[in-house]
Scaffold this motif. Structure first.
Motif, PDB file in Angstrom:
ATOM      1  N   LYS A   1       0.839  -1.212   0.000  1.00  0.00           N
ATOM      2  CA  LYS A   1       0.000   0.000   0.000  1.00  0.00           C
ATOM      3  C   LYS A   1       0.870   1.257   0.000  1.00  0.00           C
ATOM      4  N   SER A   2       1.896   1.263   0.835  1.00  0.00           N
ATOM      5  CA  SER A   2       2.826   2.402   0.838  1.00  0.00           C
ATOM      6  C   SER A   2       3.478   2.532  -0.527  1.00  0.00           C
TER       7      SER A   2
ATOM      8  N   ILE B   1       1.222   4.209  -3.144  1.00  0.00           N
ATOM      9  CA  ILE B   1       1.206   5.669  -3.019  1.00  0.00           C
ATOM     10  C   ILE B   1       2.490   6.245  -3.624  1.00  0.00           C
TER      11      ILE B   1
ATOM     12  N   HIS C   1      -2.964  11.356   0.313  1.00  0.00           N
ATOM     13  CA  HIS C   1      -3.314   9.942   0.216  1.00  0.00           C
ATOM     14  C   HIS C   1      -3.173   9.236   1.568  1.00  0.00           C
ATOM     15  N   GLY C   2      -3.198  10.021   2.627  1.00  0.00           N
ATOM     16  CA  GLY C   2      -3.240   9.441   3.968  1.00  0.00           C
ATOM     17  C   GLY C   2      -1.920   8.846   4.431  1.00  0.00           C
ATOM     18  N   ALA C   3      -0.830   9.326   3.856  1.00  0.00           N
ATOM     19  CA  ALA C   3       0.479   8.797   4.237  1.00  0.00           C
ATOM     20  C   ALA C   3       1.412   9.946   4.605  1.00  0.00           C
TER      21      ALA C   3
ATOM     22  N   VAL D   1       7.793   6.596   1.611  1.00  0.00           N
ATOM     23  CA  VAL D   1       6.407   6.752   2.073  1.00  0.00           C
ATOM     24  C   VAL D   1       6.203   5.884   3.316  1.00  0.00           C
TER      25      VAL D   1
ATOM     26  N   ARG E   1       3.078   4.624   5.751  1.00  0.00           N
ATOM     27  CA  ARG E   1       1.626   4.548   5.944  1.00  0.00           C
ATOM     28  C   ARG E   1       1.335   3.383   6.881  1.00  0.00           C
ATOM     29  N   GLU E   2       0.536   3.640   7.889  1.00  0.00           N
ATOM     30  CA  GLU E   2       0.178   2.603   8.872  1.00  0.00           C
ATOM     31  C   GLU E   2       1.393   1.803   9.314  1.00  0.00           C
TER      32      GLU E   2
ATOM     33  N   TYR F   1       6.927   1.170   5.710  1.00  0.00           N
ATOM     34  CA  TYR F   1       7.651   2.033   4.779  1.00  0.00           C
ATOM     35  C   TYR F   1       7.816   1.397   3.404  1.00  0.00           C
TER      36      TYR F   1
END
Ligand code: MF3
Ligand code: CO
Length: 247
Positions: free
Chosen positions: A15-16, A19, A51-53, A97, A99-100, A103
């Motif tokens: 997911k990271s 993005i 994008h929430g990151a 990046v 996210r959650e 990396y």
């Protein structure tokens, strides 16, 4: 110890990586003679945040920007700013990046307008070195098979690989074990196992491999002022083919 990631963890790294991939597409739209590296940084930061990151580089050991933009003889860690890219330049764009808690890290070297043949050949060779290295990301191979693939391809084309900087494991931190040199003999170091995630990043110089840092304490440049190219992808070892998380 080299971390072994579970499937859910690999999904988060992917997911990271997605993005990150989208961020490169945004940057590519803006790349042309006259654009400043600072503008590219602004575009990347906005894209990642929206994008929430989180841009992983910003604040990392005090690094002041969201991307690295390394022009021509700059190897890596160029700080974006008012410099305008010019026709014939190459620029390495490196992005991280987060996210959650997971990396991804990747870099591409772009040609601005038309570049000369020697420049294009350096960029292509570096990209090929990364491809050959990724093909070594298979269970049972040794870590240094990756290193060796990069070195032999780059040196076979008449270039040198940077010694002072390395690729790295990645996951819950941007830089984890193992270090991944861009040179070395085949068949040495840890054996690769499914679930390992590696950021592989050949840095290839047209001249000598020696580098130094500028007074900004970040930007690495070639000591001889010749060109350098850099490509990086975050890649997972699986039971089968390597999975590139950043494409
Ligand atoms: N992308 C670099 C790496 O692969 C890290 C950049 S360091 C920073 O190791 F400070 F610029 F973030
Ligand atoms: Co990296």
């Amino acid at each position: 110890m080299i971390a072994i990631r579970t499937e859910p963890e690999l999904d988060l790294i992917r997911k990271s990586g997605e993005i990150l991939k989208g961020c490169f597409l945004e940057i590519e739209k803006a790349l042309r003679p006259g654009v400043t590296t600072g503008e590219l940084d602004r575009i990347a930061e906005e894209y990642i945040l929206s994008h929430g990151a989180i841009p992983a580089f910003k604040g990392y050991q005090g690094y002041p920007a969201s991307i690295c933009a390394s022009v021509n003889e700059q190897v890596v860690h160029g700080i974006p700013g008012p410099r305008e890219l010019e026709e014939g330049d190459i620029v390495g764009i490196d992005i991280g990046v987060l996210r959650e808690e997971y990396y991804a890290d990747a870099s591409r070297t772009y040609e601005i307008g038309e570049v000369d043949d020697a420049t294009r050949r350096l960029v292509e060779t570096t990209k090929e070195a990364l491809e050959l290295a990724i093909d070594k990301v298979r269970p049972g191979n040794h870590l240094s098979d990756i290193s060796h693939a990069i070195q032999s391809h780059a040196e076979g084309a008449g270039y040198q690989v940077v010694r002072a900087l390395v690729g790295h494991g990645i996951g819950r931190r941007m830089h984890e074990e193992p270090q991944i040199p861009n040179f070395g003999p085949p068949g040495a170091g840890p054996v690769l196992k499914p679930g390992m995630v590696l950021a592989i990043e050949p840095m290839v110089n047209a001249g000598t491999f020696d580098v130094l840092t500028l007074k900004d304490q970040w930007t690495f440049v070639t000591v001889d002022g010749k060109l350098s190219a850099h490509f990086e992808d975050t890649v997972a070892v699986t039971d089968n083919d390597p999975v590139i998380m950043t494409r």
